[in-house]
Design an enzyme around this catalytic site. Structure first.
Site, PDB file in Angstrom:
ATOM      1  N   ARG A 109       9.242   4.735 -10.813  1.00  0.00           N
ATOM      2  CA  ARG A 109      10.043   3.516 -10.623  1.00  0.00           C
ATOM      3  C   ARG A 109       9.931   3.005  -9.190  1.00  0.00           C
ATOM      4  O   ARG A 109       9.840   1.799  -8.960  1.00  0.00           O
ATOM      5  CB  ARG A 109      11.512   3.757 -10.965  1.00  0.00           C
ATOM      6  N   GLU A 164       6.655   1.443  -8.959  1.00  0.00           N
ATOM      7  CA  GLU A 164       6.696   0.181  -9.688  1.00  0.00           C
ATOM      8  C   GLU A 164       7.379  -0.920  -8.864  1.00  0.00           C
ATOM      9  O   GLU A 164       6.964  -2.083  -8.898  1.00  0.00           O
ATOM     10  CB  GLU A 164       7.443   0.397 -11.008  1.00  0.00           C
ATOM     11  N   SER A 219       5.985   0.108  10.351  1.00  0.00           N
ATOM     12  CA  SER A 219       5.564   1.483  10.601  1.00  0.00           C
ATOM     13  C   SER A 219       6.179   2.448   9.595  1.00  0.00           C
ATOM     14  O   SER A 219       7.335   2.300   9.199  1.00  0.00           O
ATOM     15  CB  SER A 219       5.984   1.901  12.012  1.00  0.00           C
TER      16      SER A 219
END
Length: 152
Positions: free
Chosen positions: A98, A101, A124
């Site tokens: 997830r 995703e 960074s």
């Protein structure tokens, strides 16, 4: 909950089993351990998974809290982290997938907004911190709040 760990991955460092076993025996959470070593809980968990470098002070404090031999722990944790190898791509673990995703779906939107606000560059992951909070709304639903803070 203190004994939750994913140790079935082939790329975990040698110290992972030792640390997770001691954590479970002591019935500690990452928050408990983080408070003791002076880091946040995500950074502490990253040390356990070999994704962050433990300082000598971290090792001494971990050994003390988890009742582990400091010298052996230092030998196991003394190298450099092998970041990024602990997760297959794409990830198969549902929660990690997830998060992956989210970056897949919102990555270019994040990039566009960040570039508008900061100009050309990147955030960074070295000069970086992250935090996880739990919020509960008026209906009793729990929400995860993940903060990513990186130097531009």
């Amino acid at each position: 909950m203190a004994n939750l760990a994913t140790l079935d991955h082939p790329y975990l460092p040698q110290s992972a089993s030792l640390l997770f076993d001691a954590k479970a025996k002591a019935n500690l959470t990452f928050e408990d351990i983080a408070r003791h070593i002076g880091r946040n809980e995500v950074a502490t968990a990253a040390i356990f998974y070999g994704q962050a470098k433990a300082s000598k002070e971290d090792v001494v404090k971990l050994a003390e809290l988890l009742r582990l031999p400091a010298q052996a722990l230092e030998m196991q944790m003394g190298g450099f982290p092998d970041r990024g190898r602990s997760v297959d791509m794409p990830p198969r673990e549902p929660l990690i997938y997830r998060l992956y995703e989210i970056v897949q779906n919102y990555g270019y939107a994040y990039k566009a907004v960040l570039n508008e606000k900061f100009g050309d560059g990147i955030m960074s992951a070295i000069s970086f911190s992250t935090n996880v909070e739990k919020e509960t709304d008026d209906d009793g639903n729990n929400w995860a709040v993940i903060t990513l803070r990186g130097k531009w």
